[in-house]
Design a protein around this motif. Sequence first.
Motif, PDB file in Angstrom:
ATOM      1  N   THR A 167      53.940  37.886  30.799  1.00 17.61           N
ATOM      2  CA  THR A 167      53.998  38.754  31.413  1.00 17.61           C
ATOM      3  C   THR A 167      52.590  39.890  30.974  1.00 17.61           C
ATOM      4  O   THR A 167      53.226  40.708  30.470  1.00 17.61           O
ATOM      5  N   VAL A 168      51.465  39.466  31.724  1.00 13.99           N
ATOM      6  CA  VAL A 168      50.852  41.037  32.015  1.00 13.99           C
ATOM      7  C   VAL A 168      50.052  41.876  33.088  1.00 13.99           C
ATOM      8  O   VAL A 168      49.452  40.372  33.813  1.00 13.99           O
ATOM      9  N   ALA A 169      50.097  42.813  33.083  1.00 15.83           N
ATOM     10  CA  ALA A 169      50.069  43.399  33.977  1.00 15.83           C
ATOM     11  C   ALA A 169      48.370  43.122  34.253  1.00 15.83           C
ATOM     12  O   ALA A 169      47.262  43.193  33.383  1.00 15.83           O
ATOM     13  N   PRO A 170      47.933  42.959  35.462  1.00 16.36           N
ATOM     14  CA  PRO A 170      47.065  42.505  36.284  1.00 16.36           C
ATOM     15  C   PRO A 170      45.682  43.411  35.804  1.00 16.36           C
ATOM     16  O   PRO A 170      44.174  42.665  35.354  1.00 16.36           O
ATOM     17  N   ASP A 171      46.551  44.882  35.942  1.00 17.13           N
ATOM     18  CA  ASP A 171      45.110  46.071  35.546  1.00 17.13           C
ATOM     19  C   ASP A 171      45.177  46.217  33.803  1.00 17.13           C
ATOM     20  O   ASP A 171      43.837  46.302  33.540  1.00 17.13           O
ATOM     21  N   VAL A 172      46.055  45.423  33.115  1.00 18.63           N
ATOM     22  CA  VAL A 172      44.957  44.797  31.819  1.00 18.63           C
ATOM     23  C   VAL A 172      44.555  43.891  31.283  1.00 18.63           C
ATOM     24  O   VAL A 172      44.021  43.543  30.342  1.00 18.63           O
ATOM     25  N   LEU A 173      44.236  42.615  32.232  1.00 16.12           N
ATOM     26  CA  LEU A 173      43.850  41.775  32.076  1.00 16.12           C
ATOM     27  C   LEU A 173      42.627  41.934  32.488  1.00 16.12           C
ATOM     28  O   LEU A 173      41.394  42.419  32.004  1.00 16.12           O
ATOM     29  N   GLU A 174      42.496  43.149  33.693  1.00 12.55           N
ATOM     30  CA  GLU A 174      41.048  43.491  34.086  1.00 12.55           C
ATOM     31  C   GLU A 174      40.324  44.322  32.835  1.00 12.55           C
ATOM     32  O   GLU A 174      39.226  44.116  32.691  1.00 12.55           O
ATOM     33  N   GLU A 175      40.798  45.635  32.279  1.00  7.68           N
ATOM     34  CA  GLU A 175      40.907  46.177  31.601  1.00  7.68           C
ATOM     35  C   GLU A 175      39.830  45.585  29.597  1.00  7.68           C
ATOM     36  O   GLU A 175      39.135  45.625  29.451  1.00  7.68           O
ATOM     37  N   ALA A 176      40.299  44.428  29.946  1.00  5.31           N
ATOM     38  CA  ALA A 176      40.957  43.513  28.581  1.00  5.31           C
ATOM     39  C   ALA A 176      38.948  42.860  29.198  1.00  5.31           C
ATOM     40  O   ALA A 176      38.494  42.768  27.629  1.00  5.31           O
ATOM     41  N   ALA A 177      39.032  42.700  29.898  1.00  2.00           N
ATOM     42  CA  ALA A 177      37.545  41.436  30.507  1.00  2.00           C
ATOM     43  C   ALA A 177      36.192  42.811  30.820  1.00  2.00           C
ATOM     44  O   ALA A 177      35.621  42.484  29.992  1.00  2.00           O
ATOM     45  N   SER A 178      37.190  44.183  30.844  1.00  2.00           N
ATOM     46  CA  SER A 178      35.736  44.772  30.928  1.00  2.00           C
ATOM     47  C   SER A 178      35.366  45.169  29.764  1.00  2.00           C
ATOM     48  O   SER A 178      34.082  45.568  29.535  1.00  2.00           O
ATOM     49  N   LEU A 179      36.372  44.885  28.894  1.00  2.23           N
ATOM     50  CA  LEU A 179      35.644  46.196  27.520  1.00  2.23           C
ATOM     51  C   LEU A 179      34.549  44.882  27.244  1.00  2.23           C
ATOM     52  O   LEU A 179      33.648  45.765  26.388  1.00  2.23           O
ATOM     53  N   PHE A 180      34.446  44.083  27.092  1.00  2.00           N
ATOM     54  CA  PHE A 180      33.088  43.018  26.156  1.00  2.00           C
ATOM     55  C   PHE A 180      31.764  42.965  27.479  1.00  2.00           C
ATOM     56  O   PHE A 180      31.164  41.996  27.799  1.00  2.00           O
ATOM     57  N   ALA A 181      32.216  43.634  28.429  1.00  2.00           N
ATOM     58  CA  ALA A 181      30.632  42.972  29.668  1.00  2.00           C
ATOM     59  C   ALA A 181      29.606  43.576  29.328  1.00  2.00           C
ATOM     60  O   ALA A 181      29.844  45.089  29.261  1.00  2.00           O
TER      61      ALA A 181
END
Length: 335
Positions: free
Chosen positions: A294-308
């Motif tokens: 389980t990975v927290a939703p805010d971590v997943l959101e940050e993971a994607a934003s790094l590459f935007a």
Amino acid sequence: MTLPTRSIGQFTVSAIGLGCMNICHAYGTPPSEEEAGRLLNRALDLGVTFLDTAAIYGLGQSERLIQRYVMHRKGEFTLASKCVMDAPDGKSRVLDGSPAAIAATLDRALARLGTDHIDLYYLHRPDRNVPIEDSVGALKQAVEAGKIGAIGLSEMGADLIRRAHAVHPIAAVQSEYSPMVRNPEVAVLDTCRELGIAFVAFSPVARGMLARGVRDDHFEKHDIRLTMPRFTGENLAHNLTVVAKFEALALEAGCTPAQLALAWVLAQGNDIIPIPGTRSIAHLEEDVAAATITVAPDVLEEAASLFAGTIRGARYAAFAQATVDTELLPGEELA
């Protein structure tokens, strides 16, 4: 071990599958046949129930390895393979989506796999010289003959997906997708969801870049990443600075970078099935474990934003992009 499951057409498969290109093809020196066999069996032991191969992988060697090492366990997994890209003479690679070529490739695949039926069969690439309706029509005939169970498409855009689906229901569309590679979000994912088609994400750890597998561009001879603009030179040097932030985020979240990438892909929808490939049993076990963390939703959101908007270099060089029909991201320039 039992893993969470997802659906592809009439099939229920593990939420994470196994891409079987790496066991013989594309990333430098492949493992020995015995090592490949151990990897395939370990995947099944871990609860992986979806294996993805293709006629072109190792010029048929991937299909032969599956036959040799795990087809006696066929009741445990759903098998997918692909046509259009093939080497009919066992040496020279061709792209041919004509009905005759598709039928011949399928028959050779069935022989290599030692079976009379493949569960899911993809058009590996569009053939711009053959209407997609003709290519899908050949697979429709294969379904009717009992040689395949369902039809898939690989590296095709929204318009071709719609045209194909009008000929016969498409069960799966496959393309590259990861926190770094977001091209399917342009139109493909929405089209798949509108039509009820599963999406299979290959290279969900960005060909090793999100799995601590790329530190420079000193790849082995014949490694396909040597032809990919984002994996070489100044592009790679820049991209690795972004990847370092992703790795730090994974460490903070208590998982590996590969697990964070896979958790992100899984979180994008229950209709998405990632199929990481590897030559290492340790990496296989790491990947499969991502299905149950389980990975927290805010971590997943940050993971994607790094590459935007931060990654430099297209995912394919122009000559390779010419063989696919997927949409480019805004600003994505071909080299």
